[in-house]
Design a protein around this motif. Structure first.
Motif, mmCIF file in Angstrom:
data_model
loop_
_atom_site.group_PDB
_atom_site.id
_atom_site.type_symbol
_atom_site.label_atom_id
_atom_site.label_comp_id
_atom_site.label_asym_id
_atom_site.label_seq_id
_atom_site.Cartn_x
_atom_site.Cartn_y
_atom_site.Cartn_z
ATOM 1 N N GLY A 19 55.704 37.988 27.047
ATOM 2 C CA GLY A 19 56.243 39.041 26.192
ATOM 3 C C GLY A 19 57.706 39.266 26.526
ATOM 4 N N THR A 20 58.598 38.924 25.624
ATOM 5 C CA THR A 20 60.021 39.130 25.906
ATOM 6 C C THR A 20 60.599 40.078 24.872
ATOM 7 O OG1 THR A 20 60.950 37.434 24.499
ATOM 8 C CG2 THR A 20 60.131 36.722 26.620
ATOM 9 N N ARG A 21 61.833 40.466 25.119
ATOM 10 C CA ARG A 21 62.475 41.413 24.214
ATOM 11 C C ARG A 21 62.639 40.809 22.823
ATOM 12 N NH1 ARG A 21 67.892 43.267 23.865
ATOM 13 N NH2 ARG A 21 68.499 41.698 25.367
ATOM 14 N N LEU A 22 62.727 39.485 22.778
ATOM 15 C CA LEU A 22 62.955 38.837 21.489
ATOM 16 C C LEU A 22 61.660 38.458 20.795
ATOM 17 C CD1 LEU A 22 65.852 36.556 22.670
ATOM 18 C CD2 LEU A 22 66.015 38.723 21.457
ATOM 19 N N GLY A 23 60.549 38.844 21.391
ATOM 20 C CA GLY A 23 59.287 38.494 20.787
ATOM 21 C C GLY A 23 58.422 37.789 21.799
ATOM 22 N N SER A 24 57.162 37.518 21.441
ATOM 23 C CA SER A 24 56.328 36.870 22.445
ATOM 24 C C SER A 24 56.420 35.360 22.309
ATOM 25 C CB SER A 24 54.898 37.379 22.361
ATOM 26 O OG SER A 24 54.516 37.472 21.019
ATOM 27 N N THR A 283 59.237 31.562 20.197
ATOM 28 C CA THR A 283 58.885 32.893 19.717
ATOM 29 C C THR A 283 58.384 32.823 18.278
ATOM 30 O OG1 THR A 283 61.182 33.231 19.109
ATOM 31 C CG2 THR A 283 60.467 34.226 21.159
ATOM 32 N N ALA C 15 49.456 35.342 19.467
ATOM 33 C CA ALA C 15 50.492 34.734 20.287
ATOM 34 C C ALA C 15 51.844 34.750 19.589
ATOM 35 C CB ALA C 15 50.100 33.304 20.632
ATOM 36 N N THR C 16 51.818 34.696 18.263
ATOM 37 C CA THR C 16 53.096 34.631 17.564
ATOM 38 C C THR C 16 53.538 35.992 17.056
ATOM 39 O OG1 THR C 16 51.834 34.045 15.630
ATOM 40 C CG2 THR C 16 52.884 32.250 16.810
ATOM 41 N N GLU C 17 52.703 37.001 17.301
ATOM 42 C CA GLU C 17 53.016 38.308 16.734
ATOM 43 C C GLU C 17 54.124 38.989 17.529
ATOM 44 O OE1 GLU C 17 50.433 42.034 17.075
ATOM 45 O OE2 GLU C 17 49.613 40.852 15.424
ATOM 46 N N ILE C 18 55.083 39.545 16.852
ATOM 47 C CA ILE C 18 56.172 40.257 17.519
ATOM 48 C C ILE C 18 55.993 41.738 17.240
ATOM 49 C CG2 ILE C 18 58.668 40.532 17.676
ATOM 50 C CD1 ILE C 18 58.783 37.675 16.431
ATOM 51 N N PRO C 19 56.020 42.552 18.278
ATOM 52 C CA PRO C 19 55.856 43.989 18.036
ATOM 53 C C PRO C 19 56.896 44.487 17.055
ATOM 54 C CG PRO C 19 55.865 43.513 20.384
ATOM 55 C CD PRO C 19 56.177 42.247 19.689
ATOM 56 N N TRP C 21 58.552 47.191 16.826
ATOM 57 C CA TRP C 21 59.769 47.853 17.331
ATOM 58 C C TRP C 21 60.816 46.859 17.768
ATOM 59 C CZ3 TRP C 21 61.261 47.030 22.350
ATOM 60 C CH2 TRP C 21 60.283 46.612 23.243
ATOM 61 N N GLN C 22 60.366 45.658 18.142
ATOM 62 C CA GLN C 22 61.358 44.671 18.545
ATOM 63 C C GLN C 22 62.095 44.115 17.331
ATOM 64 O OE1 GLN C 22 59.014 41.963 20.842
ATOM 65 N NE2 GLN C 22 59.465 43.032 22.751
ATOM 66 N N TRP C 40 61.471 49.742 26.278
ATOM 67 C CA TRP C 40 61.725 48.575 27.097
ATOM 68 C C TRP C 40 62.111 48.959 28.518
ATOM 69 C CZ3 TRP C 40 60.165 43.977 26.852
ATOM 70 C CH2 TRP C 40 60.742 43.010 27.676
ATOM 71 N N LEU C 424 66.040 38.899 29.243
ATOM 72 C CA LEU C 424 64.688 38.781 28.692
ATOM 73 C C LEU C 424 64.636 39.046 27.200
ATOM 74 C CD1 LEU C 424 62.668 40.494 31.492
ATOM 75 C CD2 LEU C 424 62.711 38.088 30.901
#
Ligand code: ATP
Ligand code: MG
Lengths: 338, 340, 424
Positions: A19-24, A283, C15-19, C21-22, C40, C424
């Protein structure tokens, strides 16, 4: 050895996500394969494709922000994902051990070589007698070609090759079944590297350990490994006996990879093959087969549906639509990723 | 001792010479070149030329600058600073010989307290990084750093001496005992043990508790912070990962492997901290009427005793240099990369 | 571990899902982004916010102390050493019934005697009232001097007896003390209030000369901020250019400067400041200079270190080989890299400067003695440590609070701006 088919580790549907700031980042994505007892398995792939992550996941050593998000690692019939922390500590070092890339930093600079070994034995076999420990360490270290008097040295007094042999020794001193060597030879110079590789093979023959050899260096794998696994963007592209894969690479990525290796036999006129495109951003990996944007043989289905790693010939598994039955599109709509 | 270690130590000792020289020169120039005029500020604006000359003569300020500098250097080398100008006009050397032990007796317990408390709190915070305990310890370290030493000292006096009345409010020893107290070394703890004067020992320790605690606590904040940062760095190093891969328990990895490696940078920092410690000692001594170097300096500044002030600051500079050499020697003993 | 049994399809999608808020981060403005960043950075985010709010408040107080302070910090506004919240008690004048006195003025001459209990706050009331009389007559241009002689008694009974016998002309006491006593003396009566009881006291009490501690504490903010900020700025103005130049030019200049700066750095800062302040003498400018000198090496070292590492990085090499001028490289490549660390150090440095300034005035160096300054107040309060805790507690709390805000900001910023974290 490899044809005995005595399975030591079975990896099933393993997923690792950072999990990174730019997405997982899905660094290991649905990986399944077997490691046979006593074999040397070479794992190759471009930088950032998830080799180290996979190696660490086999020991459940993924650190935050990473996480093993699913799958099983069945070692000698037991799923280590079910282990408690205490069982896991016992597992690490005693059943599996790991050698890292940088021998300069992977030994504690303020601890002597023998202290490293004694500590490992004391942690795992607290009942062992002092004298026995010393005997064991001495004979092992001499077997690895390091003089006995070097035991009382500090890491910085040893050469890179020696340190790496100490790391191997630390793996063997507890009779681990599996040694994961992550770029263990990369930072050594060529002759030292060759020696260490020879030694690893001897050790395998003598101690019967299994070695998972993670490396960039395909030539090295060719020299030492029994089987080779090719990884691309978090997935396995192909896995099979070393000679078969080198003679007849099936996956287009493996073909490209082998053609881009400089070989001594190569004619001067012959240009080195350069694979088009860039490795994907994990990502947001490409849909379907992750290799399809760079693949010279891509067909329409590749962009939509992810193929599976299936056995095509005896002992050879390939993750490519070219070698498996293509299903009706409507059958698997969920598999398409955003 | 191997020869390389000996060489290292000799080189290191030689290297402090320029440092001491620069510090002493700095002291010299601050006392002379800065626009303030010590004589005028002593006599007030109405002083006559004659008066000024008499004092200048007495202080040696009428000599050419290079000669003054040379004399000052010679004083620092021989540690013979002449006599004080005020308060009995005793030789400054004798006065400092009485005060320095008092300062050392205060700073050593304070340093030990800081080092133990700070290192363990910092190591624990690093272990619990980004958890509540970590934020709690960090907040504590910032808060403790933000309280001026003298405020902390005064608050301790109000609580422990005025309200609870369990510890003496100031001084080094009960005045009643002081009359008969024999003090060959001026380290009161050592003296009272040597003369088997147990009442004095008890009194000395009781007097030491508050000042040492104040000074020690005041430095803890910085220490926690430094330990924490270095521990976090050590935690990420490869040999910790390698140790984990051998199944070494987390506690052992953290408190043995990482902490022992952290000692090396921390030791360097202790050397630097010593400067802060000395500065803190000035305030602690003033707050607790502790008759050490710091209070001596402050009272002599107030009395405008030019000779005594210059000598005291010079001795502080020497002290700092000595500490930095001592720290490097310790450093060499901890870090095998230097030892061999 | 139950998760493992899930089908791969499900996993592949997580696995490909991005939260959300990001993703939002890239679409919103600066202010919203700061709020989103909370998720964060966790605790450090709160540290930054809390200290920023505190600092805002402190800076407003420092700029406009008159909005917050109820009294003039230099004026004597009440009896001395009044505990926080305690109202100053009332005092009345007792006289002989037959004396015919109707006003205090009448018995306030040189040959009159006024009695009170020794060591009681009545002496304060006595002094106040005489002072008020003199001020009044001076204002009226009368020129008459009121100077009655104080007579101190062990107890109230003794004093009243003396009054009855005619030894003294008046007696000062509080109504509470007189209740039940004055009735026993037939020849005396209470003339009236000398000073009425105030309905409320002073929030933080008064100091030994009757100044309001709250007002002084508030006004002290101004001095602390002025000295803290200006000395940090002066230190930056010298330290940063020196560091840049030294690292950029290198050679002998660099080695010499580094040696000097390192020696300066290793010397106990406060002692250096003490000696400079002692030589320069009192004055706010001198204090600023004395403190600024301490921090020049800090900036020098950090800037020099940063420049050296930036310099070795490829893009500067490339810029130089492309023929960029030295000044261009400095402004476009090196300066931006150095600024974050300077910001962090600045806030830590202001905190430290405020502590040093307080210490200097505590030691009696630097500022004129009447300045409303925390260090000066604390030094005076030390003399009353057995009686008046509030003289220590409130200025002490204020120094700590201001220092805390600055250092908390610096500390948490450095954790947030830590390059490894932001990668990160
Ligand atoms: N700590 C981490 N945080 C975030 N992402 C990470 C982290 N470690 C690895 N990754 C990501 O996971 C992916 C796989 O990394 P990994 O180190 O396993 O690759 P690799 O094949 O070992 O590469 P190399 O050959 O360079 O060692 C990379 O895309 C990387 O960006
Ligand atoms: Mg790797």
């Amino acid at each position: 050895m490899a044809n005995e088919k005595d399975v030591l580790v079975q990896i099933r549907n393993l997923y690792v996500t950072y999990g990174t700031r730019l997405g997982s980042v899905s660094a290991v994505d649905d990986v399944s394969f077997d490691i046979y007892r006593g074999e040397i398995l070479g794992l190759v792939g471009e930088s950032g494709c998830g080799k180290s992550t996979l190696g660490k996941a086999l020991m459940r050593m993924i650190k935050s922000p990473g996480e093993i998000t699913g799958g099983q690692v069945i070692f000698n019939g037991e799923d280590i994902m079910e282990y408690s922390d205490k069982q896991m500590r016992d597992f690490r070092g005693r059943r599996t051990s790991m050698i890292f890339q940088d021998p300069m930093t992977s030994l504690n600079p303020v601890q002597r070589v023998d202290e490293h070994m004694i500590e490992a034995i004391e942690v795992h076999e607290p009942k062992t007698k002092k004298a026995n420990i010393t005997d064991r360490i001495t004979s092992l270290i001499e077997r690895l070609g390091i003089q006995k008097r070097r035991l009382t040295d500090y890491p910085h007094q040893l050469s890179g090759g020696m340190r790496q042999r100490v790391m191997v020794g630390l793996g063997l001193v507890l009779n681990a079944h599996l040694i994961i060597a992550d770029e263990a030879t990369t930072s050594l110079d060529v002759i030292v590297e060759a020696n260490l590789v020879d030694q690893l093979r001897e050790i395998r023959d003598e101690f019967g350990v299994t070695i998972l050899m993670i490396t960039h260096n395909i030539a090295l794998v060719a020299e030492i490994a029994d089987r080779i696994a090719v990884m691309y963007a978090g997935r396995f592209a192909e896995i099979g006996p070393i000679n078969d894969v080198f003679e007849d690479p099936m996956h287009p990525y493996t073909q490209g990879l082998l053609r881009s290796v400089p070989s001594i036999r190569l004619d001067d006129q012959e240009e080195l093959y350069k694979m088009p495109g860039e490795p994907p951003n994990l990502t947001q990996p490409p849909s379907g087969c992750r290799f399809h944007p760079r693949c010279p043989q891509a067909i329409p289905i590749c962009a939509r549906i992810q193929p599976e790693l299936l056995e095509t010939k005896q002992g050879r598994l390939v993750n490519c639509w070219l070698f498996q039955d293509q299903p009706e599109e409507a059958a698997h709509p969920i598999m398409v990723t955003a | 001792m191997s020869s390389s270690l000996r060489n290292f130590l000799i080189t290191r000792a030689l290297l402090t010479i320029p440092m001491v020289l620069i510090l002493i020169t700095m002291v010299f120039f601050i006392m002379r070149i800065l626009p303030g005029d010590p004589i005028r500020s002593e006599l007030g604006p109405k002083a006559t030329e004659e008066q000024v000359e008499i004092i200048a003569e007495r202080l040696g300020l009428n000599k050419p600058l290079y000669q003054q500098y040379y004399e000052f250097l010679w004083q620092m080398i021989t540690l013979d600073f002449g006599n004080a100008l005020t308060m009995g006009e005793r030789p400054i050397k004798d006065e400092l010989a009485e005060k320095l032990p008092a300062t050392i007796e205060l700073t050593i317990p304070a340093m030990l307290f800081t080092a133990f408390f700070g290192i363990f709190a910092g190591a624990y915070a690093a272990k619990k990084r980004k958890k509540a305990q970590d934020y709690g310890i960090r907040l504590f370290s910032i808060a403790i750093y933000s309280i001026p030493i003298f405020v902390m000292g005064l608050i301790f006096q109000i609580i422990f001496s005025v309200r609870l009345n369990i510890l003496p409010i100031a001084g080094r020893l009960d005045p009643l005992l002081l009359v008969t107290f024999e003090s060959p070394t001026n380290f009161y703890i050592i003296d009272s043990i040597l003369t088997q004067n147990w009442a004095a020992l008890r009194s000395t320790i009781a007097h030491l508790i508050l000042p040492a605690l104040t000074l020690g606590l005041a430095l803890t904040g910085v220490f926690i912070r430094l330990t924490r940062v270095n521990m976090i760095e050590a935690q990420e190093s490869d040999f910790i990962t390698a140790g984990r891969a051998r199944g070494i328990p987390e506690n052992k990895l953290h408190y043995r492997h990482a902490l022992r490696n952290t000692f090396i940078p921390i030791l360097t920092l202790i050397g630097l901290q010593f400067a802060i410690l000395l500065a803190g000692a000035v305030l602690t001594e003033t707050t607790f009427s502790w008759p050490g170097m710091g209070r001596y300096l402050v009272t002599r500044i107030q009395l405008r005793d030019y000779n005594a002030v210059q000598a005291t600051i010079g001795v502080f500079a020497l002290f700092v240099a000595v500490i930095s050499v001592v720290m490097d020697v310790l450093y060499a003993f901890i870090d095998p990369r230097i030892r061999y | 571990m139950t998760e493992q049994q899930n089908s791969p399809e499900k996993k592949a999608s997580t696995a490909t899902e991005i939260p959300q808020w990001q993703l939002d981060l890239d679409q919103v403005g600066f202010v919203r982004r700061i709020f989103i960043a909370r998720k964060w950075y966790g605790g450090d985010w709160w540290f930054v916010v809390v200290s920023a709010v505190l600092l805002l408040f402190i800076i407003i107080v420092g700029i406009f102390p008159q909005w917050f302070a109820p009294y003039d910090p230099r004026a004597e506004v009440g009896p001395s050493l009044l505990a926080p919240g305690e109202p100053p008690s009332a005092y009345v004048l007792v006289i002989r019934t037959d004396s015919g006195v109707v006003e205090f003025k009448q018995i306030a001459n040189r040959d009159n005697n006024i009695g009170f209990v020794i060591g009681s706050p009545a002496s304060q009331a006595f002094r106040e009232v005489v002072g008020a009389l003199n001020a009044e007559s001076q204002a009226a241009g009368e020129g008459s001097q009121y100077q009655p002689r104080p007579q101190r008694f062990e107890s109230i009974e003794e004093g009243l007896a003396a009054l009855e016998n005619g030894e003294i002309d008046g007696y000062i006491a509080s109504p509470d003390e007189l209740a039940g006593v004055v009735e026993n003396f037939t020849g005396v009566e209470i003339l009236g209030g000398l000073r009425v009881e105030a309905d409320k006291g002073f929030v933080m009490g008064t100091n030994q000369i009757g100044q309001d501690v709250l007002s002084r504490t508030i006004w002290g903010t101004r001095i602390a901020l002025i000295v803290g900020l200006s000395s940090a700025i002066v230190a930056i103005m010298f330290g940063v250019p020196l560091g840049l130049i030294s690292a950029y030019i290198g050679g002998t200049l660099d080695r010499g400067l580094t040696l000097v700066m390192d020696s300066l750095y290793s010397f106990p800062g406060l002692i250096l400041a003490i000696s400079i302040a002692a030589v320069l003498g009192a004055g706010i400018g001198n204090v600023i200079v004395a403190i600024a000198v301490l921090y020049i090496p800090t900036y020098y070292r950090i800037v020099r270190g940063q420049v050296l590492s930036v310099k070795s990085e490829l893009y500067v090499e490339a810029a130089r080989s492309l023929g960029a001028k030295g000044s261009t490289i400095l402004v476009h490549y090196i300066f931006p890299k150095v600024i974050p660390s300077v910001v962090i150090i600045f806030s830590v440095n202001v905190a430290d400067a405020i502590l040093t300034q307080a210490a200097l005035s505590f030691l009696g160096l630097g500022l004129p003695p009447d300045t409303p300054d925390w260090g000066i107040d604390l030094a005076r309060g030390q003399d009353y440590v057995r009686r008046a805790w509030w003289l220590i507690a409130f200025p002490g709390l204020m120094v700590s609070l201001v220092t805390l805000s600055f250092s908390m900001l610096g500390e948490s910023l450095s954790e947030i701006l830590n390059p490894r974290l932001s990668e990160l």
